[in-house]
Motif scaffolding. Structure first.
Motif, mmCIF file in Angstrom:
data_model
loop_
_atom_site.group_PDB
_atom_site.id
_atom_site.type_symbol
_atom_site.label_atom_id
_atom_site.label_comp_id
_atom_site.label_asym_id
_atom_site.label_seq_id
_atom_site.Cartn_x
_atom_site.Cartn_y
_atom_site.Cartn_z
ATOM 1 N N HIS A 18 -14.163 -18.076 -44.290
ATOM 2 C CA HIS A 18 -12.822 -18.357 -44.794
ATOM 3 C C HIS A 18 -12.713 -17.807 -46.216
ATOM 4 C CE1 HIS A 18 -9.339 -20.896 -45.870
ATOM 5 N NE2 HIS A 18 -10.002 -21.187 -46.958
ATOM 6 N N ILE A 19 -11.576 -17.233 -46.560
ATOM 7 C CA ILE A 19 -11.345 -16.758 -47.929
ATOM 8 C C ILE A 19 -10.262 -17.625 -48.557
ATOM 9 C CG2 ILE A 19 -10.511 -14.863 -49.355
ATOM 10 C CD1 ILE A 19 -11.820 -12.953 -47.366
ATOM 11 N N ASP A 20 -10.632 -18.296 -49.645
ATOM 12 C CA ASP A 20 -9.698 -19.150 -50.374
ATOM 13 C C ASP A 20 -8.974 -18.284 -51.412
ATOM 14 O OD1 ASP A 20 -8.380 -21.080 -51.845
ATOM 15 O OD2 ASP A 20 -10.027 -22.504 -51.773
ATOM 16 N N GLU A 21 -7.753 -17.906 -51.107
ATOM 17 C CA GLU A 21 -7.020 -17.002 -51.997
ATOM 18 C C GLU A 21 -6.533 -17.704 -53.257
ATOM 19 O OE1 GLU A 21 -4.071 -14.636 -50.038
ATOM 20 O OE2 GLU A 21 -5.437 -14.172 -48.377
ATOM 21 N N GLU A 22 -6.377 -19.015 -53.193
ATOM 22 C CA GLU A 22 -5.951 -19.767 -54.372
ATOM 23 C C GLU A 22 -7.003 -19.700 -55.474
ATOM 24 O OE1 GLU A 22 -4.752 -24.041 -54.269
ATOM 25 O OE2 GLU A 22 -3.378 -23.312 -52.700
ATOM 26 N N ASN A 24 -9.677 -17.690 -55.226
ATOM 27 C CA ASN A 24 -10.254 -16.346 -55.187
ATOM 28 C C ASN A 24 -11.753 -16.366 -54.914
ATOM 29 O OD1 ASN A 24 -9.572 -13.656 -55.165
ATOM 30 N ND2 ASN A 24 -10.030 -13.343 -57.316
ATOM 31 N N ALA A 26 -14.883 -16.614 -51.623
ATOM 32 C CA ALA A 26 -15.203 -16.528 -50.199
ATOM 33 C C ALA A 26 -16.041 -17.745 -49.823
ATOM 34 C CB ALA A 26 -15.975 -15.249 -49.914
#
Length: 38
Positions: A18-22, A24, A26
């Protein structure tokens, strides 16, 4: 899954789940230790 613990400068195989874009970052699991720095 390995009984050894992962330390700094170890080379590991890492699977990103999962990549947490909030934040930034991985998120994932370490599948195996390739090389341990002792």
């Amino acid at each position: 899954y390995d009984s050894r613990t992962v330390g700094k400068k170890d080379k590991v195989s890492f699977v990103v789940t999962h990549i947490d874009e909030e934040r930034n970052v991985a998120v994932g699991i370490i599948t195996r230790i390739i090389k341990q720095s002792i």
